[in-house]
Motif scaffolding. Sequence first.
Motif, PDB file in Angstrom:
ATOM      1  N   LEU A  32     -20.644 -79.048  39.075  1.00  0.00           N
ATOM      2  CA  LEU A  32     -20.560 -77.591  38.996  1.00  0.00           C
ATOM      3  C   LEU A  32     -21.955 -76.963  38.998  1.00  0.00           C
ATOM      4  O   LEU A  32     -22.797 -77.294  38.164  1.00  0.00           O
TER       5      LEU A  32
ATOM      6  N   VAL B 204     -20.397 -76.209  44.189  1.00  0.00           N
ATOM      7  CA  VAL B 204     -20.616 -77.567  43.661  1.00  0.00           C
ATOM      8  C   VAL B 204     -21.591 -78.312  44.572  1.00  0.00           C
ATOM      9  O   VAL B 204     -21.674 -78.012  45.759  1.00  0.00           O
TER      10      VAL B 204
ATOM     11  N   TYR C 239      -9.436 -75.865  37.152  1.00  0.00           N
ATOM     12  CA  TYR C 239      -9.437 -74.739  36.232  1.00  0.00           C
ATOM     13  C   TYR C 239      -8.152 -74.737  35.412  1.00  0.00           C
ATOM     14  O   TYR C 239      -7.171 -75.407  35.764  1.00  0.00           O
TER      15      TYR C 239
ATOM     16  N   LEU D  93     -16.827 -80.935  38.727  1.00  0.00           N
ATOM     17  CA  LEU D  93     -15.733 -79.968  38.684  1.00  0.00           C
ATOM     18  C   LEU D  93     -14.386 -80.669  38.832  1.00  0.00           C
ATOM     19  O   LEU D  93     -14.170 -81.451  39.760  1.00  0.00           O
TER      20      LEU D  93
ATOM     21  N   HIS E  94     -17.590 -72.853  31.232  1.00  0.00           N
ATOM     22  CA  HIS E  94     -16.583 -73.866  31.560  1.00  0.00           C
ATOM     23  C   HIS E  94     -16.283 -74.715  30.326  1.00  0.00           C
ATOM     24  O   HIS E  94     -16.984 -74.615  29.316  1.00  0.00           O
TER      25      HIS E  94
ATOM     26  N   THR F 270     -14.707 -79.212  33.742  1.00  0.00           N
ATOM     27  CA  THR F 270     -15.482 -80.319  34.326  1.00  0.00           C
ATOM     28  C   THR F 270     -15.226 -81.586  33.522  1.00  0.00           C
ATOM     29  O   THR F 270     -14.657 -81.526  32.429  1.00  0.00           O
TER      30      THR F 270
ATOM     31  N   VAL G 252     -16.404 -71.156  43.702  1.00  0.00           N
ATOM     32  CA  VAL G 252     -17.246 -72.010  42.868  1.00  0.00           C
ATOM     33  C   VAL G 252     -18.149 -72.849  43.762  1.00  0.00           C
ATOM     34  O   VAL G 252     -17.725 -73.341  44.806  1.00  0.00           O
TER      35      VAL G 252
ATOM     36  N   LEU H  39     -13.087 -72.651  34.164  1.00  0.00           N
ATOM     37  CA  LEU H  39     -13.397 -73.859  34.925  1.00  0.00           C
ATOM     38  C   LEU H  39     -13.437 -75.067  34.005  1.00  0.00           C
ATOM     39  O   LEU H  39     -13.825 -74.961  32.840  1.00  0.00           O
TER      40      LEU H  39
ATOM     41  N   THR I 114     -14.243 -74.678  47.665  1.00  0.00           N
ATOM     42  CA  THR I 114     -15.556 -74.581  47.017  1.00  0.00           C
ATOM     43  C   THR I 114     -16.629 -74.390  48.087  1.00  0.00           C
ATOM     44  O   THR I 114     -16.360 -74.564  49.275  1.00  0.00           O
TER      45      THR I 114
END
Length: 385
Positions: free
Chosen positions: A350, A344, A296, A293, A262, A287, A342, A285, A319
């Motif tokens: 993340l 989280v 993207y 997060l 990321h 952050t 994803v 991704l 998510t």
Amino acid sequence: MITFERVTKIYPGSDEPAIDNVSFEVPEGEICVVIGPSGCCKTTLMRMINRLIPITSGIISIKGQNVAKMDVIELRRGIGYAIQQIGLFPHMTVYDNIATVPRLLKWDKKRIAARVDELLSLAGLEPDIFRFRYPRELSGGQAQRIGVVRALATDPPVMLMDEPFGAIDPINREVLQDEFLKIQAKVKKTIIFVTHDIHEAIKMGDKIALLEAGRLVQYDTPENLLVHPKNRFVKDFVGADRALKRLDLLKVKDAMMQNPVHCHMDDDAEVIAKHMKENQLTFLLVTDQNEKLKGYVNFYELKDHLGKVRDLVKPMTITVKPEQNLKEALSKMLSYDIGIVVAVDDDSRLKGVLNTRTLLSVVGDTYDERGGVWGKITQQGSISS
Ligand SMILES: Nc1ncnc2c1ncn2[C@@H]1O[C@H](COP(=O)(O)OP(=O)(O)O)[C@@H](O)[C@H]1O
Ligand SMILES: [Mg+2]
């Protein structure tokens, strides 16, 4: 903390033992699910603990105390009992139902009132709304919740639950199971939980005791029961769709790739685009500095941008949580038609990435028991400078 030693039960007039020489131990604070086909003596086994059914031979003890030698009132005071038929008194309000045992124990009114409110909240029912309702004014699920917390009223260390959610439809049953597990995480009772539903057993049990005609066939963790069934009976009982059941058992965190590649909001778009190109990443991704997060970015949008990554970040709405089970994750991925999701944590940090293929390999034959990383995601970590 609950110990069965060579426990045998022969019903009067029968030559065959109903329970035959059963020994096992339930550690403190755990849920032991007793399961087996109808008539295999699950209820018999449970009711010998609080002496609703007399034992023929052997010893059942709680915290080292032989229940046969205890004062029966004292014994039952330490045991919460919840059953399928719920057993709420229909002519009494919710308040009076929950207060029954505390009143027998001569608690004062203030303490009872506080306890009733506490338990209703624990059951997810607003006290001001539900306190003075009658059982007929409740849904099946609400009544069942009250049946369960009523058994907790005097905070007994042991709970016996005989198919407590057996009469509830499947969807509400899932909800009640989840709620009960949340409650148990707080109260940490030692629980014997009877069911004939293998799904429920896998979900609820720290350990599962599988009975066949009054004999204990296997006493094990749900995982071991599925992966190492002791014999043909166990194998058949847990069923052919073992892989699907493992989806219920394993968590997102067991299958996700941790610390996926990321970048950060304040990275230069140009630098990140270059990196993406070199590594053939179409999406990346993003952050913030606290690894929360943010969403993207798409390489084709990023590549000609002179500025920060944050200018082009798109939110990620779907998510999962590392603690969710894989069945929930898979159903989310299928319903949104996404091949990757994803993970989280509660603070939206993340934690990992899960894709359908790694997810399925975890439950299929290629599952590596030692854990590890599957699939072709090769990069981990932040690429921010
Ligand atoms: N009071 C009793 N007298 C004689 N037999 C009984 C009695 N209670 C239960 N049984 C028998 O014991 C067996 C197991 O019953 P139970 O423990 O209720 O099974 P489960 O809960 O696993 O369905 C059944 O065959 C039942 O007929
Ligand atoms: Mg039964």
